[in-house]
Design a protein around this motif. Structure first.
Motif, short mmCIF file in Angstrom:
data_model
loop_
_atom_site.label_atom_id
_atom_site.label_comp_id
_atom_site.label_asym_id
_atom_site.label_seq_id
_atom_site.Cartn_x
_atom_site.Cartn_y
_atom_site.Cartn_z
N PHE A 223 0.86 -1.21 -0.03
CA PHE A 223 -0.01 0.19 -0.03
C PHE A 223 0.97 1.40 -0.11
CE2 PHE A 223 -1.76 3.42 2.45
CZ PHE A 223 -3.10 3.84 1.47
N LEU A 224 1.92 1.27 0.78
CA LEU A 224 2.79 2.52 0.78
C LEU A 224 3.64 2.70 -0.66
CD1 LEU A 224 4.22 2.12 4.48
CD2 LEU A 224 2.75 3.93 3.74
N ARG A 225 3.85 1.56 -1.16
CA ARG A 225 4.34 1.73 -2.44
C ARG A 225 3.40 2.44 -3.54
NH1 ARG A 225 9.78 -0.23 -3.27
NH2 ARG A 225 10.70 -1.52 -1.74
N PHE A 226 2.16 1.84 -3.43
CA PHE A 226 1.15 2.45 -4.34
C PHE A 226 1.14 3.90 -4.15
CE2 PHE A 226 -0.12 -2.00 -5.75
CZ PHE A 226 -0.18 -1.61 -7.13
N PHE A 227 0.92 4.18 -2.74
CA PHE A 227 0.58 5.35 -2.28
C PHE A 227 1.48 6.51 -2.91
CE2 PHE A 227 0.67 9.02 0.47
CZ PHE A 227 -0.68 9.30 0.69
N ILE A 228 2.79 6.08 -2.63
CA ILE A 228 4.00 7.04 -3.14
C ILE A 228 4.25 7.05 -4.63
CG2 ILE A 228 6.06 5.30 -3.13
CD1 ILE A 228 6.16 9.17 -2.05
N ALA A 229 3.56 5.74 -5.26
CA ALA A 229 3.68 5.87 -6.72
C ALA A 229 2.54 6.83 -7.25
CB ALA A 229 3.60 4.40 -7.11
N ILE A 230 1.39 6.68 -6.78
CA ILE A 230 0.37 7.41 -7.37
C ILE A 230 0.35 8.78 -6.76
CG2 ILE A 230 -2.21 7.59 -6.92
CD1 ILE A 230 -2.41 4.40 -6.91
N ILE A 231 0.48 9.14 -5.48
CA ILE A 231 0.34 10.53 -5.10
C ILE A 231 1.72 11.12 -5.08
CG2 ILE A 231 -0.16 11.96 -3.09
CD1 ILE A 231 -2.73 10.47 -4.07
N GLY A 232 2.78 10.59 -4.73
CA GLY A 232 4.17 11.02 -5.02
C GLY A 232 4.55 11.46 -6.55
N GLY A 233 4.09 10.28 -7.21
CA GLY A 233 4.18 10.41 -8.65
C GLY A 233 3.46 11.67 -9.32
N ILE B 162 7.09 3.29 -12.10
CA ILE B 162 8.26 1.95 -12.05
C ILE B 162 9.14 2.27 -11.15
CG2 ILE B 162 9.65 0.82 -13.54
CD1 ILE B 162 8.04 1.80 -16.01
N TYR B 163 9.67 3.53 -11.10
CA TYR B 163 10.66 3.59 -9.95
C TYR B 163 10.33 3.16 -8.62
CZ TYR B 163 13.97 5.89 -6.88
OH TYR B 163 14.93 6.07 -5.82
N ALA B 164 8.99 3.37 -8.15
CA ALA B 164 8.52 3.16 -6.87
C ALA B 164 8.64 1.74 -6.63
CB ALA B 164 7.31 3.87 -6.69
N PHE B 165 8.37 0.95 -7.54
CA PHE B 165 8.37 -0.49 -7.50
C PHE B 165 9.65 -1.46 -7.83
CE2 PHE B 165 3.97 0.54 -7.49
CZ PHE B 165 3.43 -0.47 -6.46
N SER B 166 10.62 -0.62 -8.48
CA SER B 166 11.83 -1.37 -8.65
C SER B 166 12.90 -1.24 -7.80
CB SER B 166 12.41 -0.67 -10.04
OG SER B 166 12.71 0.74 -10.00
N VAL B 167 12.82 -0.20 -6.97
CA VAL B 167 13.70 0.00 -5.89
C VAL B 167 13.48 -0.69 -4.47
CG1 VAL B 167 14.90 1.85 -4.28
CG2 VAL B 167 14.42 2.34 -6.69
N LYS B 168 14.28 -1.71 -4.05
CA LYS B 168 14.14 -2.41 -2.85
C LYS B 168 13.88 -1.73 -1.67
CE LYS B 168 15.96 -6.70 -0.91
NZ LYS B 168 16.87 -7.82 -0.90
N SER B 169 14.54 -0.68 -1.19
CA SER B 169 14.28 0.29 -0.15
C SER B 169 13.17 0.99 -0.31
CB SER B 169 15.54 0.75 0.30
OG SER B 169 15.31 1.65 1.42
N VAL C 264 12.72 4.96 -1.67
CA VAL C 264 11.82 5.41 -2.51
C VAL C 264 11.07 6.79 -2.08
CG1 VAL C 264 9.55 4.86 -3.83
CG2 VAL C 264 11.52 3.27 -3.71
N TRP C 265 10.66 6.70 -0.87
CA TRP C 265 9.92 8.04 -0.48
C TRP C 265 10.84 9.11 -0.22
CZ3 TRP C 265 5.08 9.02 1.67
CH2 TRP C 265 4.18 8.08 1.55
N ILE C 266 11.97 8.87 0.36
CA ILE C 266 13.08 10.07 0.32
C ILE C 266 13.37 10.74 -1.03
CG2 ILE C 266 15.48 10.64 1.17
CD1 ILE C 266 14.93 8.81 3.18
N SER C 267 13.66 9.86 -1.83
CA SER C 267 14.10 10.43 -3.31
C SER C 267 12.88 10.87 -4.01
CB SER C 267 14.79 9.22 -4.05
OG SER C 267 13.71 8.24 -4.32
N ILE C 268 11.82 10.57 -3.89
CA ILE C 268 10.50 11.29 -4.56
C ILE C 268 10.24 12.29 -3.80
CG2 ILE C 268 8.13 10.98 -5.05
CD1 ILE C 268 8.80 8.08 -5.76
N LEU C 269 10.09 12.63 -2.51
CA LEU C 269 9.65 13.83 -1.67
C LEU C 269 10.79 14.63 -1.50
CD1 LEU C 269 7.87 12.18 1.42
CD2 LEU C 269 7.05 13.24 -0.68
N LEU C 270 12.26 14.52 -1.65
CA LEU C 270 13.21 15.27 -1.77
C LEU C 270 13.32 16.03 -3.00
CD1 LEU C 270 15.92 13.90 0.56
CD2 LEU C 270 14.70 15.93 0.98
#
Length: 93
Positions: free
Chosen positions: A11-21, A60-67, A71-77
């Motif tokens: 859910f957190l990956r989908f959230f950052i992928a959709i909203i953060g994306g 795609i990046y939100a699901f390809s990175v293991k950590s 993902v959260w830090i890189s997209i938000l920053l």
């Protein structure tokens, strides 16, 4: 429960992928349309056209990175950096 933890992580990956994306794409589109050295209407049209590709790459990046933290830090920053740069360039401060 192990299944519950997995569901929350997905859910957190989908959230950052959709909203953060969406936030990342919006910020990058606004910045790109401002800094491109072409006519304003052409810059906006190009930026909006390329935004589909940007959003897909972020998703795609939100699901390809293991950590998940990375993902959260890189997209938000990067979104914050784009917004901050746009604010400085436009003189809103």
């Amino acid at each position: 429960c192990v299944g519950c933890v997995w569901l929350v992580l997905v859910f957190l990956r989908f959230f950052i992928a959709i909203i953060g994306g969406y936030a990342f794409t919006s910020a990058s589109t606004a910045l790109l349309s401002f800094v491109l050295p072409i006519a304003k209407q052409d810059a906006v049209l190009f930026s909006v056209s390329i935004s589909i590709l940007i959003y897909a790459v972020v998703f795609i990046y939100a699901f390809s990175v293991k950590s998940l933290r990375k993902v959260w830090i890189s997209i938000l920053l990067s979104t914050g950096a784009f917004i901050g740069l746009l604010v400085l360039l436009k003189g809103w401060v």
